[in-house]
Write an enzyme that holds these catalytic residues in place. Structure first.
Site, PDB file in Angstrom:
ATOM      1  N   LYS A 173       0.807  -1.055   0.010  1.00 12.97           N
ATOM      2  CA  LYS A 173       0.109   0.094  -0.148  1.00 12.97           C
ATOM      3  C   LYS A 173       0.936   1.295  -0.124  1.00 12.97           C
ATOM      4  O   LYS A 173       2.074   1.317   0.436  1.00 12.97           O
ATOM      5  CB  LYS A 173      -0.867   0.090   1.312  1.00 12.97           C
ATOM      6  CG  LYS A 173      -2.140  -0.990   0.871  1.00 12.97           C
ATOM      7  CD  LYS A 173      -3.171  -1.031   2.012  1.00 12.97           C
ATOM      8  CE  LYS A 173      -4.488  -2.220   1.495  1.00 12.97           C
ATOM      9  NZ  LYS A 173      -5.162  -2.386   2.467  1.00 12.97           N
ATOM     10  N   ARG A 213      -2.542 -10.304   4.825  1.00 14.07           N
ATOM     11  CA  ARG A 213      -3.075 -10.319   3.655  1.00 14.07           C
ATOM     12  C   ARG A 213      -1.780  -9.852   2.821  1.00 14.07           C
ATOM     13  O   ARG A 213      -1.713  -8.589   2.853  1.00 14.07           O
ATOM     14  CB  ARG A 213      -4.208  -9.762   3.334  1.00 14.07           C
ATOM     15  CG  ARG A 213      -4.783  -9.699   2.076  1.00 14.07           C
ATOM     16  CD  ARG A 213      -6.283  -8.885   1.979  1.00 14.07           C
ATOM     17  NE  ARG A 213      -6.669  -8.802   0.606  1.00 14.07           N
ATOM     18  CZ  ARG A 213      -6.551  -8.230  -0.321  1.00 14.07           C
ATOM     19  NH1 ARG A 213      -5.419  -7.072  -0.205  1.00 14.07           N
ATOM     20  NH2 ARG A 213      -6.762  -8.336  -1.703  1.00 14.07           N
TER      21      ARG A 213
END
Ligand code: PMM
Length: 290
Positions: free
Chosen positions: A230, A266
């Protein structure tokens, strides 16, 4: 509920093990399998399916305990898709993975996709909206009896939301999501929570949440985090870093999150996170082998 529906519900519940991933000594790695059109797109539909299955098998062999299949980008600000399109992307691959005994999770905000995915063999529903986006989702979670990830979400916009105290606000809002799920009939032991890194949060919010994971742990539900690749990771690296350049930092976050007691991470790069978690568990146990 008509009788045939309740029979199907009972059958679904029977197919769902009571504990998906019993007492893992280290966090489970959820490998990301993105079925949006730009992924695996180097030929026809069969080739795409074949490559997606091959990638999921690789992730599993590298140490993923779960494969999270998504057909619609759930990133904040992304355009919504008709559920049929989403299902045409995810269901064929889910069937193939289930046949290979791979544990599948479905990344969706649509109740109908979640239900179809569970019927195809998915064992976990990963809803980034925590049941808020589709009013039918909580009922699907309750009736199927599969595990359910309730992520922290402040709506579809990619705008940064206002928080009084991001850690306390996320904790309190997750507590409300969990209460709503339980009222809808979801078994509390099936609920996993996730702070929703990058969703309506700026870099500082995300780092603060990562630094205070134990405060979310007090809600008493397994905790999943999705930091992988991210953008906020770039704030402490080179701002021009590509998503893949963020993999080493993602692996470090996985190890530190393990230390903070998370249930799962994840990630896209399973190999890097597997190594980081092996190092973490060797340090924790004082063992030279894993
Ligand atoms: N992030 C994305 C998609 N799904 N699911 C959970 N539970 N947690 C997350 O943080 C999360 C998610 C968006 O990331 P991607 O576009 O890189 O997959």
């Amino acid at each position: 509920m008509v009788e045939s529906e309740s029979v199907r519900t009972a059958e679904r519940r029977q197919r769902t093990p009571a504990v998906l991933l019993p007492d893992y000594p280290a966090p489970v790695i959820m490998g990301v399998l993105n079925m949006t059109p730009d992924s695996f797109s180097d030929g026809g539909e069969y080739n795409r399916l074949d490559r997606a299955v091959g990638h999921a098998v690789e992730l599993t062999e590298a140490g993923a305990g779960l494969i999270d299949v998504g057909g619609e980008s759930t990133r904040p600000g992304a355009e919504r898709l008709p559920a049929e399109v989403e299902q045409s992307r995810v269901l064929p691959v889910i069937r193939e993975l289930v046949q290979r005994n791979i544990v599948v999770s479905i990344d969706t905000m649509n109740a109908s996709t979640a239900l179809a995915a569970v019927d195809a063999g998915a064992k976990l529903i990963n809803d980034v909206s925590g049941g808020l986006a589709d009013p039918g989702m909580r009922r699907v979670a309750a009736e199927t009896g599969v595990h359910f990830v309730a992520m922290h979400w402040r709506g579809p916009s990619d705008a940064v939301a206002v928080y009084r105290d991001v850690v306390a606000d996320v904790r309190d809002e997750l507590k409300s999501r969990v209460a709503e799920l339980i009222v809808s009939g979801v078994d509390p032991s099936r609920i996993i929570i996730d702070p929703g890194l990058g969703f309506a949060k700026n870099a500082e919010h995300n780092w603060r949440l990562l630094g205070h994971l134990r405060e979310l742990g007090i809600l008493g539900h397994p905790l999943l985090i999705g930091a992988s690749r991210k953008r906020f990771i770039g704030t402490v690296l080179d701002a021009a870093a590509t998503p893949k350049d963020r993999d080493p930092a993602t692996a470090i976050i996985s190890a530190l999150a393990a230390e903070a007691g998370v249930w799962g991470v994840r990630v896209h790069d399973v190999v890097g996170t597997r190594k980081a978690l092996d190092v973490w568990s060797a340090m924790r146990d004082g063992r030279a082998t894993v």
